[in-house]
Write a protein that holds these residues in place. Structure first.
Motif, short mmCIF file in Angstrom:
data_model
loop_
_atom_site.label_atom_id
_atom_site.label_comp_id
_atom_site.label_asym_id
_atom_site.label_seq_id
_atom_site.Cartn_x
_atom_site.Cartn_y
_atom_site.Cartn_z
N PRO A 47 0.86 -1.04 -0.08
CA PRO A 47 -0.17 -0.04 0.06
C PRO A 47 0.88 1.30 -0.16
CG PRO A 47 -0.62 -1.49 1.74
CD PRO A 47 0.70 -1.95 1.06
N LEU A 48 0.18 2.22 -0.47
CA LEU A 48 0.94 3.73 -0.18
C LEU A 48 0.50 4.61 0.64
CD1 LEU A 48 2.89 5.66 -2.99
CD2 LEU A 48 1.04 6.69 -1.83
N ILE A 49 0.79 5.12 1.65
CA ILE A 49 0.34 6.65 2.40
C ILE A 49 0.63 8.01 1.85
CG2 ILE A 49 0.27 7.29 4.51
CD1 ILE A 49 0.87 4.71 5.88
N LEU A 50 -0.43 8.36 1.41
CA LEU A 50 -0.27 9.69 1.01
C LEU A 50 -0.28 10.96 1.91
CD1 LEU A 50 0.04 12.01 -1.26
CD2 LEU A 50 -2.14 11.46 -1.99
N VAL A 51 1.05 11.62 2.32
CA VAL A 51 0.78 12.27 3.46
C VAL A 51 0.89 13.77 3.01
CG1 VAL A 51 2.16 13.02 5.70
CG2 VAL A 51 2.25 10.67 4.90
N ALA A 71 3.69 -0.03 4.77
CA ALA A 71 3.27 0.72 3.47
C ALA A 71 4.38 1.93 3.06
CB ALA A 71 1.80 1.58 3.69
N ILE A 72 4.18 2.03 1.77
CA ILE A 72 5.25 3.26 1.35
C ILE A 72 4.68 4.55 1.80
CG2 ILE A 72 6.20 4.34 -0.90
CD1 ILE A 72 5.26 1.65 -2.34
N ILE A 73 5.47 5.27 2.49
CA ILE A 73 5.03 6.68 2.83
C ILE A 73 5.71 7.53 1.96
CG2 ILE A 73 5.51 8.34 4.65
CD1 ILE A 73 5.21 6.31 6.81
N ALA A 74 4.80 8.37 1.33
CA ALA A 74 5.07 9.59 0.41
C ALA A 74 4.67 10.62 0.59
CB ALA A 74 4.78 9.04 -0.98
N CYS A 75 5.55 11.97 0.51
CA CYS A 75 4.99 13.13 0.63
C CYS A 75 5.65 14.24 -0.05
CB CYS A 75 5.36 13.52 2.16
SG CYS A 75 7.06 13.72 2.42
N SER A 76 5.12 15.23 -0.04
CA SER A 76 5.33 16.46 -0.63
C SER A 76 6.55 17.17 0.00
CB SER A 76 4.66 17.39 -1.43
OG SER A 76 3.87 18.07 -0.13
N ASN A 77 7.06 18.20 -0.09
CA ASN A 77 8.15 18.99 0.61
C ASN A 77 7.26 19.51 1.99
OD1 ASN A 77 6.52 21.09 -0.75
ND2 ASN A 77 7.93 22.63 -0.48
N GLY A 87 10.67 11.32 13.94
CA GLY A 87 11.53 10.27 13.69
C GLY A 87 10.73 9.43 12.83
N ILE A 88 10.12 9.75 11.70
CA ILE A 88 9.74 9.22 10.52
C ILE A 88 10.08 9.21 9.21
CG2 ILE A 88 7.41 8.70 9.34
CD1 ILE A 88 5.93 9.64 12.02
N LYS A 89 11.01 8.68 8.66
CA LYS A 89 11.73 8.79 7.34
C LYS A 89 10.58 8.25 6.23
CE LYS A 89 16.13 8.46 7.14
NZ LYS A 89 17.29 7.80 7.17
N PRO A 90 10.34 9.15 5.30
CA PRO A 90 9.61 8.82 4.17
C PRO A 90 10.27 8.00 3.19
CG PRO A 90 9.99 11.08 4.07
CD PRO A 90 10.34 10.76 5.49
N HIS A 91 9.46 7.00 2.73
CA HIS A 91 10.22 6.31 1.55
C HIS A 91 10.47 7.14 0.40
CE1 HIS A 91 8.10 3.15 4.08
NE2 HIS A 91 9.30 2.37 3.66
N ASP A 281 4.28 -5.88 3.64
CA ASP A 281 5.31 -5.57 4.05
C ASP A 281 6.16 -4.27 3.25
OD1 ASP A 281 8.22 -5.49 4.83
OD2 ASP A 281 8.55 -7.43 4.12
N SER A 282 6.88 -3.45 3.79
CA SER A 282 7.16 -2.15 2.80
C SER A 282 8.65 -2.41 2.55
CB SER A 282 6.74 -0.86 3.41
OG SER A 282 7.55 -0.82 4.60
N SER A 283 9.22 -3.16 3.14
CA SER A 283 10.65 -3.43 3.14
C SER A 283 11.33 -3.80 1.34
CB SER A 283 11.32 -4.61 3.90
OG SER A 283 10.79 -5.79 3.73
#
Length: 422
Positions: A47-51, A71-77, A87-91, A281-283
């Protein structure tokens, strides 16, 4: 549709020169960067999480920490700093804006081990900071279309660029084949007190995270009866709804408790969402990305690929300059009606056919010329010719032609300066 499309057209005209100039500046960093289409269908099991950076992001940190492994964490700037500081590093982070404010979200914060997805027209200092870790896409960029064609490379993948970078991420999830997309911090609305963005953002640094609510529409909320939605957020909301309707095969969930209801995207609590994605699993995401970036491509000469374009633009510049000066040098007396049949006027009118034939001689090269400063010049030309008046129709036609030639000349001159740097 008007409220959605008019701002997009305005932005396109306002940034046309920036988009093309950025492409030239980014070519040294991106000419061999992998295209997002090379990962098409690669993540059908993640899955993908759009932040987003809406106010509800402040209460989402615990969920995102637990969800990152599923899930893949994706975000803009905009929300990037908030995530890193917690402490959350987006993929994956995505940048599509061609202007300098987009850099602020990546200032004075770690960018290590995070992939960037961006078009060739993104703001160059952002591209430089992520050099070697940039996944590209190609939407209406004739320069890259020409380079890929002449270097026998596969054409780039278009990604939705409409109103908000989050829309780009939504389309990237489609290309990736992600089976589920979760919206976090995508409020599409303000709080009742006018809070527009999370407190930990560069918008807050500038005091821009609050705005007035009196002009907002009151639309249905996820957990509130109504929420205030101002005009820009309304565009984002409609962009999301149209996308979800078109690509209904994906499962969607909206976790923005304080946000606006998105048609086709049911609200879900954090606990419900964790239960929904815990089997995934997002690894493998980083492993597949690293494999892609380890691939090498044969070298490409940018100057050789764009040599035909340079020749085309040089010929058109010379022709437009000669035609414009020829009209400039006509005596003022030729504007009178009794000179309408003068051979010099007829000769100058015939030059339009030669210019138009040259313009039409290569559609790909003209597209490169048009999608830059020429677009801005031609819009100004259309406004200017409306004010040209006089008693002699042929003289008026000459004056309009002259302004057209000067507009093309300015566009050609600007483009040649950039082509000469390759």
């Amino acid at each position: 549709q008007y409220l959605v499309l008019k701002p997009l057209i305005d932005v396109n005209l306002r940034t046309a020169t920036n988009l093309q100039e950025n492409t030239f500046r980014n070519l040294p960093y991106l000419q061999d960067a992998p295209d997002i289409g090379q990962l098409a269908g690669s993540f059908t099991d993640i899955p993908l999480i759009l932040v987003g950076a809406g106010p509800s992001l402040d209460e989402s940190m615990g969920f995102l920490r637990q969800a990152r492994g599923h899930a893949i964490i994706a975000c803009s700037n905009s929300p990037y700093r908030k995530l890193i500081n917690n402490g959350i590093k987006p993929h994956l982070t995505v940048s599509a804006d061609p202007l300098s404010p987009t850099l602020q979200g990546y200032q004075d914060i770690s960018l290590d081990d995070v992939w960037l997805a961006a078009p060739f027209s993104a703001y160059p200092p952002v591209i430089e900071r992520f050099a070697g870790r940039v996944l590209t896409w190609t939407t209406n960029n004739p320069i890259m279309e020409m380079i890929r064609h002449r270097s026998s490379r596969k054409q780039g993948t278009p990604i939705l660029e409409q109103g908000t970078v989050s829309g780009c991420i939504l389309d990237i999830a489609r290309v990736f084949g992600c089976p589920k997309v979760l919206f976090v911090g995508q409020d599409m609305a303000m709080k009742a007190d006018g809070q527009y963005y999370t407190n930990d953002s560069f918008y807050a640094d500038q005091g821009m995270h609050y705005t007035e609510v009196h002009r907002a529409q009151n639309l249905p909320g996820n957990t509130l009866e109504t929420v205030p939605v101002e005009s820009r957020l309304f565009v984002y909301l409609r962009t999301f709804e149209q996308f979800v309707e078109k690509y209904s095969g994906t499962e969607y969930a909206n976790l923005a408790r304080l946000g606006a209801k998105i048609k086709g995207v049911p609200y879900m609590t954090f606990n419900e969402a964790l239960a929904w994605i815990k089997i995934h699993d997002s690894s493998p995401f980083d492993e597949r990305m690293q494999d892609l970036f380890n691939q090498e491509l044969p070298p490409v000469s940018l100057a050789e690929c764009l040599a035909p374009t340079r020749e085309y633009v040089e010929r058109l510049l010379d022709a437009c300059l000669a035609a414009a000066l020829s009209i400039e040098h006509l005596p003022e007396k030729f504007s009178k009606p009794n000179y309408a049949s003068n051979p010099r006027i007829a000769k100058n009118l015939q030059q339009a056919n030669a210019i138009n034939s040259l313009v039409d001689s290569s559609k790909p090269n003209y597209q490169i010329l048009f999608e830059g400063k020429t677009k801005v010049e031609l819009v100004a030309f259309k406004k200017k010719v409306k004010t040209i008046e006089g008693p002699n129709d042929k003289w008026l036609m000459l004056q309009r032609n002259k302004e057209y030639y000067w507009s093309l000349f300015e566009g050609c001159s600007w483009l040649l300066k950039h082509l000469a740097k390759l």
